[in-house]
Design an enzyme around this catalytic site. Sequence first.
Site, short mmCIF file in Angstrom:
data_model
loop_
_atom_site.label_atom_id
_atom_site.label_comp_id
_atom_site.label_asym_id
_atom_site.label_seq_id
_atom_site.Cartn_x
_atom_site.Cartn_y
_atom_site.Cartn_z
N ARG A 240 -8.05 14.76 -4.28
CA ARG A 240 -7.55 14.36 -5.59
C ARG A 240 -7.73 12.86 -5.74
O ARG A 240 -7.64 12.11 -4.74
CB ARG A 240 -6.04 14.65 -5.74
CG ARG A 240 -5.68 16.04 -6.18
CD ARG A 240 -6.10 16.33 -7.63
NE ARG A 240 -5.75 17.67 -8.06
CZ ARG A 240 -6.51 18.76 -7.94
NH1 ARG A 240 -7.70 18.68 -7.37
NH2 ARG A 240 -6.09 19.93 -8.38
N GLU A 269 -9.36 9.90 -13.37
CA GLU A 269 -10.53 10.61 -13.89
C GLU A 269 -10.22 11.24 -15.26
O GLU A 269 -9.04 11.57 -15.51
CB GLU A 269 -11.02 11.67 -12.89
CG GLU A 269 -10.04 12.79 -12.64
CD GLU A 269 -10.49 13.72 -11.52
OE1 GLU A 269 -10.86 13.25 -10.44
OE2 GLU A 269 -10.44 14.94 -11.76
N HIS A 287 -15.78 16.16 -10.27
CA HIS A 287 -14.72 17.13 -9.91
C HIS A 287 -15.25 18.57 -10.04
O HIS A 287 -14.73 19.37 -10.82
CB HIS A 287 -13.48 16.91 -10.79
CG HIS A 287 -12.23 17.50 -10.18
ND1 HIS A 287 -10.97 16.96 -10.36
CD2 HIS A 287 -12.04 18.59 -9.39
CE1 HIS A 287 -10.07 17.69 -9.73
NE2 HIS A 287 -10.70 18.69 -9.13
C1 DGY Z 1 -8.37 22.75 -7.66
O1 DGY Z 1 -8.38 23.97 -7.73
O2 DGY Z 1 -7.35 22.12 -7.37
C2 DGY Z 1 -9.64 22.06 -7.93
O3 DGY Z 1 -9.55 20.69 -7.72
C3 DGY Z 1 -10.10 22.35 -9.33
O4 DGY Z 1 -9.28 21.70 -10.23
#
Ligand code: DGY
Length: 328
Positions: A240, A269, A287
Amino acid sequence: MSHPRILVARSVFPEVIARLEQHFDVTSNQPDETWSKAQLIEKLQGKDGAFTTGGERIDAEVLAACPTLKICANMAVGYNNFDIDAMTAAGVLATNTPDVLTETTADFGFALLMATARRITESEHFLRAGKWGKWSFDMFAGSDIHGSTLGILGMGRIGQGIARRGAHGFGMKVIYHNRSRLDAAQEAGCKASYVSKEELLRSADHLVLVLPYSPASHHSIGAAELALMKPTATLINIARGGIVDDAALALALREKRIAAAGLDVFEGEPRVHPDLLTLSNVVLTPHIASASVPTRLAMANLAADNLIAYFRDKKPLTPLNPAALASR
Ligand code: DGY
């Protein structure tokens, strides 16, 4: 009897909308408009449930303004867009989509690692720009993956998937650090050894970040941590934004204090730190770690299944705060 009313906050597969429409009175956002918090609150008025995708913040303010809401089903395994304590206090169930994306996301983590260490995107940009005049002995010479030391910070399901690929596929020595140590069978399955965070930073040739974001993991990798890494190391973030201090990373990359980074997630982001955009030793992707068609469909269907199961018999498949069920 009228159907429960749900909001699908982002555009999703039409077949998933069609499935939801068999069970619910659905308001969807197929044009994929970007909503402010105030607009999200307005759209949630009178809704019993929400299908979210990880970007919609559900906090005390939203919950207080949307008293009919009973469940938010995230189409993501990460759920840092949810204030879980506030949701539990308001009796609103939260669900996510674990397992269905594990292998696809681990594949991508490995792809990003290879692209970064072997300078694949950098060399492709060079070729496309018409700069390739002749072969030379050190042109885009990167670092090896096979036989190197793979470090993993955050050893949940995805971290273990990356460890298996590294250990069994590429003969890597795998070390990891995690809040809690895996049991012996799990460690043996991915041939991984537990080390301190400091040792991980000092020893890894390639460090992959797969830990969940929370205030406690904010800037887990900043200037001090980068300073411990090898100058030849690569850093991969598929976790993240906010786990890495992107400004400190850009500086370390510019000064070649580490060799390269591969980043799929960013602080704030879809904005990207402008300094990262100017550097050639970083691979940047928007992402997409879980973005294979079958996996995104499985994620969307699991979020839909959670909504369907909740309103059918209060037995969601992957609840995050089952305590919320008790108060409904
Ligand atoms: C998640 O599933 O957490 C991925 O980062 C997609 O958002």
